[in-house]
Design a protein around this motif. Structure first.
Motif, short mmCIF file in Angstrom:
data_model
loop_
_atom_site.label_atom_id
_atom_site.label_comp_id
_atom_site.label_asym_id
_atom_site.label_seq_id
_atom_site.Cartn_x
_atom_site.Cartn_y
_atom_site.Cartn_z
N ARG A 158 0.83 -1.20 0.00
CA ARG A 158 0.00 0.00 0.00
C ARG A 158 0.87 1.26 0.00
NH1 ARG A 158 -4.17 3.14 -1.33
NH2 ARG A 158 -4.95 4.42 0.37
N VAL A 159 1.95 1.26 0.77
CA VAL A 159 2.87 2.40 0.82
C VAL A 159 3.50 2.62 -0.55
CG1 VAL A 159 5.04 3.25 1.77
CG2 VAL A 159 3.33 2.23 3.29
N GLY A 160 3.95 1.53 -1.19
CA GLY A 160 4.53 1.65 -2.53
C GLY A 160 3.55 2.22 -3.53
N ALA A 161 2.29 1.78 -3.46
CA ALA A 161 1.28 2.29 -4.38
C ALA A 161 1.01 3.77 -4.14
CB ALA A 161 -0.01 1.49 -4.21
N LEU A 162 1.01 4.20 -2.88
CA LEU A 162 0.79 5.62 -2.57
C LEU A 162 1.95 6.48 -3.07
CD1 LEU A 162 -0.62 5.23 1.05
CD2 LEU A 162 -1.84 6.28 -0.87
N LEU A 163 3.18 6.00 -2.93
CA LEU A 163 4.33 6.75 -3.44
C LEU A 163 4.26 6.90 -4.95
CD1 LEU A 163 7.16 5.29 -1.17
CD2 LEU A 163 6.39 7.67 -1.24
N LYS A 164 3.84 5.86 -5.64
CA LYS A 164 3.69 5.94 -7.10
C LYS A 164 2.57 6.91 -7.46
CE LYS A 164 3.87 2.12 -9.49
NZ LYS A 164 3.62 0.71 -9.91
N GLN A 165 1.53 6.95 -6.63
CA GLN A 165 0.39 7.82 -6.91
C GLN A 165 0.78 9.30 -6.85
OE1 GLN A 165 -3.01 7.14 -4.29
NE2 GLN A 165 -4.36 7.17 -6.07
N ILE A 190 1.29 14.48 1.14
CA ILE A 190 0.03 14.14 0.46
C ILE A 190 -0.22 12.64 0.51
CG2 ILE A 190 -1.16 14.15 -1.77
CD1 ILE A 190 0.34 16.78 -2.40
N ALA A 191 0.85 11.86 0.28
CA ALA A 191 0.70 10.40 0.35
C ALA A 191 0.27 9.97 1.75
CB ALA A 191 2.02 9.73 -0.03
N ARG A 192 0.84 10.59 2.77
CA ARG A 192 0.45 10.26 4.14
C ARG A 192 -1.02 10.60 4.39
NH1 ARG A 192 3.43 13.46 8.84
NH2 ARG A 192 2.43 15.15 7.67
N GLU A 199 -11.23 11.45 2.44
CA GLU A 199 -12.12 12.04 1.44
C GLU A 199 -12.07 13.56 1.46
OE1 GLU A 199 -16.10 10.32 1.82
OE2 GLU A 199 -15.17 8.77 3.05
N PHE A 200 -11.73 14.12 2.62
CA PHE A 200 -11.73 15.58 2.80
C PHE A 200 -10.35 16.00 3.29
CE2 PHE A 200 -12.94 19.20 5.81
CZ PHE A 200 -12.88 20.16 4.80
N LEU A 201 -9.68 16.84 2.50
CA LEU A 201 -8.35 17.32 2.85
C LEU A 201 -8.40 18.81 3.14
CD1 LEU A 201 -6.02 15.49 0.28
CD2 LEU A 201 -6.74 14.75 2.55
N LEU A 221 -0.76 18.03 -9.33
CA LEU A 221 -0.92 16.71 -8.71
C LEU A 221 -2.18 16.67 -7.86
CD1 LEU A 221 0.11 13.90 -7.85
CD2 LEU A 221 1.41 15.05 -6.03
N MET A 222 -2.43 17.71 -7.08
CA MET A 222 -3.62 17.72 -6.23
C MET A 222 -4.90 17.74 -7.05
SD MET A 222 -2.38 20.31 -3.18
CE MET A 222 -3.91 20.12 -2.29
N LYS A 223 -4.90 18.45 -8.16
CA LYS A 223 -6.08 18.47 -9.01
C LYS A 223 -6.29 17.11 -9.68
CE LYS A 223 -7.16 22.03 -11.54
NZ LYS A 223 -8.42 22.47 -10.90
N ASP A 224 -5.22 16.47 -10.09
CA ASP A 224 -5.33 15.12 -10.68
C ASP A 224 -5.89 14.14 -9.66
OD1 ASP A 224 -4.32 16.04 -13.07
OD2 ASP A 224 -2.27 15.36 -12.69
N LEU A 225 -5.39 14.19 -8.43
CA LEU A 225 -5.88 13.30 -7.38
C LEU A 225 -7.34 13.59 -7.05
CD1 LEU A 225 -2.76 13.33 -5.01
CD2 LEU A 225 -3.54 11.41 -6.43
N GLN A 226 -7.72 14.86 -7.10
CA GLN A 226 -9.11 15.20 -6.84
C GLN A 226 -10.03 14.57 -7.87
OE1 GLN A 226 -10.24 19.41 -7.13
NE2 GLN A 226 -11.54 19.16 -5.35
N ARG A 227 -9.63 14.62 -9.14
CA ARG A 227 -10.44 14.01 -10.19
C ARG A 227 -10.48 12.49 -10.06
NH1 ARG A 227 -8.20 18.34 -13.42
NH2 ARG A 227 -6.35 17.07 -13.83
N GLN A 228 -9.36 11.88 -9.74
CA GLN A 228 -9.28 10.43 -9.66
C GLN A 228 -10.02 9.86 -8.45
OE1 GLN A 228 -5.07 9.56 -9.66
NE2 GLN A 228 -4.73 10.68 -11.57
N LEU A 229 -9.92 10.55 -7.31
CA LEU A 229 -10.42 10.01 -6.04
C LEU A 229 -11.64 10.75 -5.50
CD1 LEU A 229 -6.93 9.58 -4.30
CD2 LEU A 229 -8.20 7.88 -5.63
N SER A 230 -12.16 11.72 -6.25
CA SER A 230 -13.31 12.54 -5.81
C SER A 230 -13.04 13.20 -4.46
CB SER A 230 -14.58 11.68 -5.73
OG SER A 230 -14.94 11.20 -7.00
N LEU A 231 -11.85 13.76 -4.32
CA LEU A 231 -11.46 14.41 -3.08
C LEU A 231 -12.15 15.77 -2.95
CD1 LEU A 231 -7.62 13.68 -3.09
CD2 LEU A 231 -9.40 12.45 -1.82
N THR A 232 -12.36 16.18 -1.72
CA THR A 232 -12.93 17.49 -1.40
C THR A 232 -11.87 18.27 -0.65
OG1 THR A 232 -15.11 16.47 -1.21
CG2 THR A 232 -14.84 18.68 -0.27
#
Length: 363
Positions: A158-165, A190-192, A199-201, A221-232
């Motif tokens: 999971r840590v490796g996947a987050l670092l790649k993300q 951000i990974a942490r 869901e809410f940062l 990066l934050m905008k990409d993650l917001q689109r991918q994960l529906s972050l608020t």
């Protein structure tokens, strides 16, 4: 009554807000700090108790998957709002709701625990927010292990996947924070924050300590993650170019209060409050329009002893006797903004289209 209350908040008129309850709702939020001298000193010196009203009656909604930004000068209460919403400060009054449940009055960690993993914070200083004694893999794994959902090799995966993300290498997990640049450290932060499937940062000026080119990378990066994960996001910043780049709605704060909020393009095109116009006039005129701009005059008053009436009146060129005596209330404008200003309400400060050329953030 509920529909009327919802209509005067950011996002109230959008299809997403109409269809679903906002993920986050803040109502009449206030946070006061007692900055008085010790009791004996006050008695001997005959001084009253002093209270700093860092935040005083702030309300807004954030629909799921959207970004609401707060801007204003240093000391206006932006970071206090962020820390109160995330639970680091307990509100003096007001309420914070998450998915319709009030979380601001929880008295124990056990009550807050189901929401703690879903609400995370990204801090301003990437150098101070990471434990220098821990390897990166342990920093990111800590919230995963705290949840108790994964163990052993599953945590490492999971840590490796987050670092790649966040565009780092899984092998970077073996390094210490001091081996990374500021932008890389913020990626680790951000990974942490995402490790617990948040869901809410709440982002408290996450790019202000970084170089301009690195800022753009982190924001993209934050905008990409917001689109991918529906972050608020609740985004705190004083950089108007950053705010324009990431926001759906923008709220302008002054001395602990929201003086104006609107959809991003509306705020930059039709600013109504004198303070909002002053802030936007600080944007460099890269198109050389020659339009006269009013400099930001004066200083933010002492929040321990704020001015009577409208707190902005000592610096406002449009202030009159009513402004000095009566606190303005937030009212809607035809352009779709909400403004707390007597001059706007009385028609003394008419609408004026101002197409501010906000500097673009580089890729």
């Amino acid at each position: 009554m509920a529909e009327r209350a919802r209509s005067d908040r950011p996002g109230a008129g959008t299809p997403s807000a109409a269809a679903d309850m906002p993920l986050v709702r803040v109502t009449d939020l206030a946070r006061y700090f007692d900055v008085s001298k010790p009791w004996l000193n006050r008695v001997l010196e005959r001084e009253p108790r002093q209270v700093l009203r860092a935040v005083d009656g702030v309300s807004f909604d954030i629909p799921r998957g959207k970004t609401f930004s707060l801007v204003g000068e240093s000391g206006c209460g932006k970071s206090t709002v962020a820390r109160t919403v995330v639970g680091l400060y307990r509100p003096t009054k007001g309420q914070v709701f998450f998915e319709g449940r009030e979380i601001s009055r929880f008295d124990s960690r056990q009550e807050m625990r189901p929401y703690r993993s879903r609400i995370q914070m990204i801090f301003q200083d990437p150098y101070a927010s990471l434990n220098p004694r821990w390897r990166v893999k342990d920093i990111i794994a800590e919230p995963i292990r705290a949840e108790g959902k994964l163990s052993g090799k599953a945590v490492d995966a999971r840590v490796g996947a987050l670092l790649k993300q966040v565009k780092l290498s899984p092998s970077d997990g073996m390094k210490y924070p001091h081996e990374f640049s500021g932008g890389q450290r913020q990626r680790i932060s951000i990974a942490r924050a995402l490790a617990s499937e948040a869901e809410f940062l709440v982002c408290d000026e996450p790019t202000s300590a970084l170089d301009v080119s690195v800022q753009a990378q982190i924001l993209n990066l934050m905008k990409d993650l917001q689109r991918q994960l529906s972050l608020t996001y609740l985004f705190i910043s004083h950089n108007l170019a950053v705010v324009y780049h990431v926001s759906d709605w923008v709220g302008v704060m002054y001395l602990g209060r929201l003086v104006e909020w609107a959809e991003k393009r509306t705020l930059f095109r039709y600013p109504r409050h004198p303070y909002t116009r002053m802030l936007l006039d600080t944007i460099p005129d890269i198109d050389m329009t020659g339009r006269e701009r009013a400099p930001v005059a004066g200083e933010v008053p002492n929040p321990i002893n704020p001015p009577s009436g409208c707190p902005f009146h000592p610096r406002c060129p449009h202030a009159n006797d009513r402004c000095k005596a009566e606190l303005p209330r937030s009212l809607p404008t035809p352009e779709g903004a909400h403004v707390a200003c007597h001059a706007v309400e009385e028609g003394r400060l008419p609408a004026e289209k101002r197409d501010y050329a906000v500097p673009k953030m580089g890729a």
